[in-house]
Scaffold this motif. Structure first.
Motif, PDB file in Angstrom:
ATOM      1  N   UNK A 169      36.988  43.754  52.979  1.00  0.00           N
ATOM      2  CA  UNK A 169      38.110  42.844  52.756  1.00  0.00           C
ATOM      3  C   UNK A 169      38.518  42.902  51.285  1.00  0.00           C
ATOM      4  N   UNK A 170      39.822  43.064  51.057  1.00  0.00           N
ATOM      5  CA  UNK A 170      40.347  43.100  49.692  1.00  0.00           C
ATOM      6  C   UNK A 170      41.204  41.859  49.424  1.00  0.00           C
ATOM      7  N   UNK A 171      40.810  41.121  48.417  1.00  0.00           N
ATOM      8  CA  UNK A 171      41.610  39.989  47.957  1.00  0.00           C
ATOM      9  C   UNK A 171      42.359  40.455  46.705  1.00  0.00           C
ATOM     10  N   UNK A 172      43.672  40.562  46.824  1.00  0.00           N
ATOM     11  CA  UNK A 172      44.480  40.989  45.679  1.00  0.00           C
ATOM     12  C   UNK A 172      45.132  39.770  45.048  1.00  0.00           C
ATOM     13  N   UNK A 173      44.956  39.641  43.735  1.00  0.00           N
ATOM     14  CA  UNK A 173      45.523  38.532  42.969  1.00  0.00           C
ATOM     15  C   UNK A 173      46.580  39.147  42.054  1.00  0.00           C
ATOM     16  N   UNK A 174      47.855  38.929  42.397  1.00  0.00           N
ATOM     17  CA  UNK A 174      48.959  39.678  41.800  1.00  0.00           C
ATOM     18  C   UNK A 174      49.824  38.760  40.952  1.00  0.00           C
ATOM     19  N   UNK A 175      49.932  39.075  39.661  1.00  0.00           N
ATOM     20  CA  UNK A 175      50.680  38.234  38.728  1.00  0.00           C
ATOM     21  C   UNK A 175      52.081  38.797  38.542  1.00  0.00           C
ATOM     22  N   UNK A 176      53.113  38.077  39.009  1.00  0.00           N
ATOM     23  CA  UNK A 176      54.487  38.604  38.956  1.00  0.00           C
ATOM     24  C   UNK A 176      54.954  38.798  37.515  1.00  0.00           C
ATOM     25  N   UNK A 177      55.666  39.884  37.308  1.00  0.00           N
ATOM     26  CA  UNK A 177      56.203  40.197  35.980  1.00  0.00           C
ATOM     27  C   UNK A 177      57.557  39.506  35.818  1.00  0.00           C
ATOM     28  N   UNK A 178      57.530  38.248  35.443  1.00  0.00           N
ATOM     29  CA  UNK A 178      58.767  37.487  35.254  1.00  0.00           C
ATOM     30  C   UNK A 178      59.349  37.774  33.876  1.00  0.00           C
ATOM     31  N   UNK A 227      48.928  35.954  46.296  1.00  0.00           N
ATOM     32  CA  UNK A 227      47.648  36.332  46.889  1.00  0.00           C
ATOM     33  C   UNK A 227      47.872  37.157  48.155  1.00  0.00           C
ATOM     34  N   UNK A 228      47.091  38.217  48.286  1.00  0.00           N
ATOM     35  CA  UNK A 228      47.141  39.057  49.494  1.00  0.00           C
ATOM     36  C   UNK A 228      45.715  39.293  49.972  1.00  0.00           C
ATOM     37  N   UNK A 229      45.486  39.077  51.257  1.00  0.00           N
ATOM     38  CA  UNK A 229      44.182  39.380  51.847  1.00  0.00           C
ATOM     39  C   UNK A 229      44.371  40.514  52.859  1.00  0.00           C
ATOM     40  N   UNK A 230      43.644  41.599  52.652  1.00  0.00           N
ATOM     41  CA  UNK A 230      43.815  42.792  53.490  1.00  0.00           C
ATOM     42  C   UNK A 230      42.472  43.324  53.956  1.00  0.00           C
ATOM     43  N   UNK A 231      42.542  44.065  55.042  1.00  0.00           N
ATOM     44  CA  UNK A 231      41.432  44.922  55.484  1.00  0.00           C
ATOM     45  C   UNK A 231      41.713  46.298  54.896  1.00  0.00           C
ATOM     46  N   UNK A 232      40.755  46.873  54.154  1.00  0.00           N
ATOM     47  CA  UNK A 232      41.085  48.071  53.388  1.00  0.00           C
ATOM     48  C   UNK A 232      40.806  49.397  54.085  1.00  0.00           C
ATOM     49  N   UNK A 233      40.235  49.389  55.253  1.00  0.00           N
ATOM     50  CA  UNK A 233      40.047  50.669  55.924  1.00  0.00           C
ATOM     51  C   UNK A 233      40.422  50.557  57.397  1.00  0.00           C
ATOM     52  N   UNK A 234      40.851  51.658  57.981  1.00  0.00           N
ATOM     53  CA  UNK A 234      41.225  51.638  59.394  1.00  0.00           C
ATOM     54  C   UNK A 234      41.133  53.023  59.957  1.00  0.00           C
ATOM     55  N   UNK A 250      43.276  60.184  45.411  1.00  0.00           N
ATOM     56  CA  UNK A 250      42.699  59.217  46.319  1.00  0.00           C
ATOM     57  C   UNK A 250      43.791  58.523  47.098  1.00  0.00           C
ATOM     58  N   UNK A 251      43.416  57.947  48.217  1.00  0.00           N
ATOM     59  CA  UNK A 251      44.378  57.247  49.078  1.00  0.00           C
ATOM     60  C   UNK A 251      43.636  56.138  49.793  1.00  0.00           C
ATOM     61  N   UNK A 252      44.189  54.945  49.787  1.00  0.00           N
ATOM     62  CA  UNK A 252      43.657  53.890  50.631  1.00  0.00           C
ATOM     63  C   UNK A 252      44.825  53.126  51.235  1.00  0.00           C
ATOM     64  N   UNK A 253      44.577  52.640  52.436  1.00  0.00           N
ATOM     65  CA  UNK A 253      45.605  51.884  53.148  1.00  0.00           C
ATOM     66  C   UNK A 253      45.044  50.496  53.425  1.00  0.00           C
ATOM     67  N   UNK A 254      45.785  49.472  53.028  1.00  0.00           N
ATOM     68  CA  UNK A 254      45.374  48.093  53.288  1.00  0.00           C
ATOM     69  C   UNK A 254      46.270  47.514  54.373  1.00  0.00           C
TER      70      UNK A 254
END
Lengths: 101, 101
Positions: A2-11, A94-101, B39-43
């Motif tokens: 599980x990937x938790x991405x914390x993304x800060x917008x470039x305002x 915030x984005x929560x993803x599954x990083x492999x499939x 490298x390549x990853x897909x979320x």
């Protein structure tokens, strides 16, 4: 994973104290929830002609499962969130993803 | 290392053919620019209560440098972009980052 991405917008009026973030916030985060982390990467926007970057900084935190992520955040999320105004004037997306499939 | 993130927004009326994406688009991308990839990853978004995910799918492509990324996209970007309507009805948001500091 599980990937938790914390993304800060470039305002337009973004303030982001990268030194505080690197030297205080990330170590604090690691101290609080590092035991639950399976990996960590920090991305910083590249700026230049034809180089789009809606986010100035993106932190990617890897966890074994949604459950371990939620347990870590339930215990320490408030402390981490309350530190945000110490280094930036934006709220992260915030984005929560599954990083492999 | 340079990370090109291709982020597909999770709109209300999103259509995303994950089978086509996995079985046709990614292999086509790999065939065209795989030689430049490090490298390549897909979320894929995790959905559930208290699990925010503004993007349904995020592809992360790693390149050695901005120059190698731009060279690959200059040669093959149009072919890749023109395939997008074959699997989704949204336009991806693009982010170019430096992944280590």
């Amino acid at each position: 994973m599980i990937k938790l991405s914390v993304m800060y917008p470039k305002t337009d009026n973004l303030k982001f104290d990268i030194d505080y973030y690197r030297e205080s916030h990330i170590p604090m985060m690691w101290g609080l929830i590092g035991g639950a982390l399976k990996g960590l990467s920090i991305d910083r926007a590249v700026t230049g002609p034809d180089l789009p970057a809606p986010y100035a900084v993106v932190a990617n935190l890897l966890f074994e499962s949604v459950e371990t992520m939620q347990a870590a955040l339930a215990e320490h999320g408030a402390a981490l969130t309350s530190d945000i105004p110490n280094y930036t004037n934006v709220q992260p997306v915030i984005q929560v993803s599954e990083t492999s499939w």
